[in-house]
Scaffold this motif. Structure first.
Motif, PDB file in Angstrom:
ATOM      1  N   THR A  15      64.086 -62.272  61.093  1.00  0.00           N
ATOM      2  CA  THR A  15      63.693 -62.150  62.676  1.00  0.00           C
ATOM      3  C   THR A  15      64.627 -61.334  63.345  1.00  0.00           C
ATOM      4  N   ALA A  16      65.920 -61.586  62.931  1.00  0.00           N
ATOM      5  CA  ALA A  16      67.054 -60.880  63.517  1.00  0.00           C
ATOM      6  C   ALA A  16      66.952 -59.298  63.397  1.00  0.00           C
TER       7      ALA A  16
ATOM      8  N   ALA B 275      72.951 -62.975  61.035  1.00  0.00           N
ATOM      9  CA  ALA B 275      71.804 -63.935  60.688  1.00  0.00           C
ATOM     10  C   ALA B 275      71.965 -64.487  59.205  1.00  0.00           C
TER      11      ALA B 275
ATOM     12  N   ALA C 243      73.309 -57.431  63.143  1.00  0.00           N
ATOM     13  CA  ALA C 243      72.461 -58.497  63.323  1.00  0.00           C
ATOM     14  C   ALA C 243      72.158 -59.275  62.054  1.00  0.00           C
TER      15      ALA C 243
ATOM     16  N   ARG D  85      65.200 -66.870  59.678  1.00  0.00           N
ATOM     17  CA  ARG D  85      66.376 -66.108  60.526  1.00  0.00           C
ATOM     18  C   ARG D  85      66.655 -64.698  60.320  1.00  0.00           C
TER      19      ARG D  85
ATOM     20  N   ASP E 115      63.696 -57.641  65.174  1.00  0.00           N
ATOM     21  CA  ASP E 115      64.208 -57.563  66.567  1.00  0.00           C
ATOM     22  C   ASP E 115      64.974 -56.463  66.720  1.00  0.00           C
TER      23      ASP E 115
END
Length: 142
Positions: free
Chosen positions: A30-31, A93, A89, A27, A34
């Motif tokens: 990935t945040a 996360a 982010a 999590r 991105d």
């Protein structure tokens, strides 16, 4: 970005982090990825990877049952706005603040933010931009 491209001539070929909680790490990363425009390259039940970073559980074959310990990884950002977006982010996360976005004294124009990932690794996004002040006013100590 081609996730299967081999890059020759780099100092670092790849890094592996062995983490306690793979879903929490996935999590978080990935945040972060991105925001930084880095796609996941692949995943399985006991690992995931992006670019040259491989993240796995202690039970994965490559980990040999051991956590890697605390590391500092710095990802390049294309501008200060991306550093800010990384920070926001990462905190959203599950990361922990370890240094809000701002200019640092490491060299003129060094703009970074630091967040601890779910395993306590110090994860940074940095933009090497134009200096806001003269080089003579920057004091660096190591």
């Amino acid at each position: 970005m081609d996730t299967q491209h081999l890059h020759r001539g780099r100092l670092i070929d790849h890094l592996q982090l062995v983490v306690r909680d793979l879903p929490a790490s996935k999590r978080f990363y990935t945040a972060v990825f991105d925001v930084l425009g880095i796609p996941l390259g692949g995943e399985a039940d006991d690992y995931f990877w992006a670019d040259e970073l491989f993240v796995s559980t202690p039970g994965s074959e490559a980990a040999l049952g051991e956590l890697t310990g605390r590391h500092h990884l710095a990802f390049q950002a294309r501008d200060e706005a991306m550093v800010q977006a990384f920070y926001e982010a990462a905190l959203a996360a599950g990361g922990t603040d370890n240094g809000a976005p701002g200019e640092r004294p490491y060299h003129p124009g060094y703009y970074g933010a630091f967040v601890l990932d779910p395993d306590g690794n110090n994860i940074e996004a940095v933009y090497h931009g134009p200096a806001r002040r003269s080089a003579e006013s920057v004091e660096v100590t190591f």
